[in-house]
Design a protein around this motif. Structure first.
Motif, PDB file in Angstrom:
ATOM      1  N   LEU A  43     -56.023  52.572  14.244  1.00 26.03           N
ATOM      2  CA  LEU A  43     -56.590  51.475  14.867  1.00 26.03           C
ATOM      3  C   LEU A  43     -57.565  50.973  15.001  1.00 26.03           C
ATOM      4  N   ALA A  44     -58.278  52.786  15.459  1.00 23.02           N
ATOM      5  CA  ALA A  44     -59.744  52.605  16.478  1.00 23.02           C
ATOM      6  C   ALA A  44     -60.468  52.400  14.246  1.00 23.02           C
ATOM      7  N   TRP A  45     -60.497  52.555  13.048  1.00 26.96           N
ATOM      8  CA  TRP A  45     -61.040  52.264  12.495  1.00 26.96           C
ATOM      9  C   TRP A  45     -60.211  50.488  11.934  1.00 26.96           C
ATOM     10  N   LEU A  46     -59.650  50.362  12.111  1.00 26.87           N
ATOM     11  CA  LEU A  46     -59.545  49.396  12.009  1.00 26.87           C
ATOM     12  C   LEU A  46     -59.996  47.746  12.674  1.00 26.87           C
ATOM     13  N   LEU A  47     -60.969  48.806  14.169  1.00 25.57           N
ATOM     14  CA  LEU A  47     -61.505  47.402  15.018  1.00 25.57           C
ATOM     15  C   LEU A  47     -62.657  48.364  14.889  1.00 25.57           C
ATOM     16  N   ILE A  48     -63.204  48.474  13.884  1.00 21.50           N
ATOM     17  CA  ILE A  48     -64.348  48.689  13.648  1.00 21.50           C
ATOM     18  C   ILE A  48     -65.209  47.539  12.190  1.00 21.50           C
ATOM     19  N   PRO A  49     -64.460  46.820  11.475  1.00 24.61           N
ATOM     20  CA  PRO A  49     -64.784  45.971  10.649  1.00 24.61           C
ATOM     21  C   PRO A  49     -64.453  44.460  11.287  1.00 24.61           C
TER      22      PRO A  49
ATOM     23  N   PHE B 166     -64.869  44.062  14.609  1.00 24.72           N
ATOM     24  CA  PHE B 166     -66.600  44.528  15.809  1.00 24.72           C
ATOM     25  C   PHE B 166     -67.604  43.948  14.522  1.00 24.72           C
ATOM     26  N   ALA B 167     -67.615  44.213  13.577  1.00 27.57           N
ATOM     27  CA  ALA B 167     -68.602  43.893  12.627  1.00 27.57           C
ATOM     28  C   ALA B 167     -68.472  42.683  12.291  1.00 27.57           C
ATOM     29  N   ALA B 168     -67.149  41.945  11.528  1.00 25.10           N
ATOM     30  CA  ALA B 168     -67.179  40.969  11.553  1.00 25.10           C
ATOM     31  C   ALA B 168     -67.581  39.588  12.818  1.00 25.10           C
ATOM     32  N   VAL B 169     -66.893  39.963  13.600  1.00 22.81           N
ATOM     33  CA  VAL B 169     -67.479  39.465  15.099  1.00 22.81           C
ATOM     34  C   VAL B 169     -69.165  39.258  14.809  1.00 22.81           C
TER      35      VAL B 169
END
Length: 56
Positions: free
Chosen positions: A4-10, A12-15
């Motif tokens: 889940l943490a690895w999926l949240l990184i992109p 947050f980058a997109a936002v």
């Protein structure tokens, strides 16, 4: 949980990229008026500075 943490990184980058892109494309209301006025003052000052010298 680590996945889940690895999926949240992109995410947050997109936002963050979307926020930055919106800020970079904002409309600036100042325009060229201040720059043109400054150039006119500079041109007037250069004309005044050149009148006191001899044209050799």
């Amino acid at each position: 949980m680590a996945a889940l943490a690895w999926l949240l990184i992109p995410l947050f980058a997109a936002v963050g990229a979307a926020i930055w892109g919106g800020w970079a494309q904002r409309h600036r209301t100042t325009g060229d008026v201040a720059e043109l006025a400054g150039y006119a003052r500079f041109r007037d000052a250069m004309e005044k500075a050149g009148t006191g010298r001899d044209a050799a």
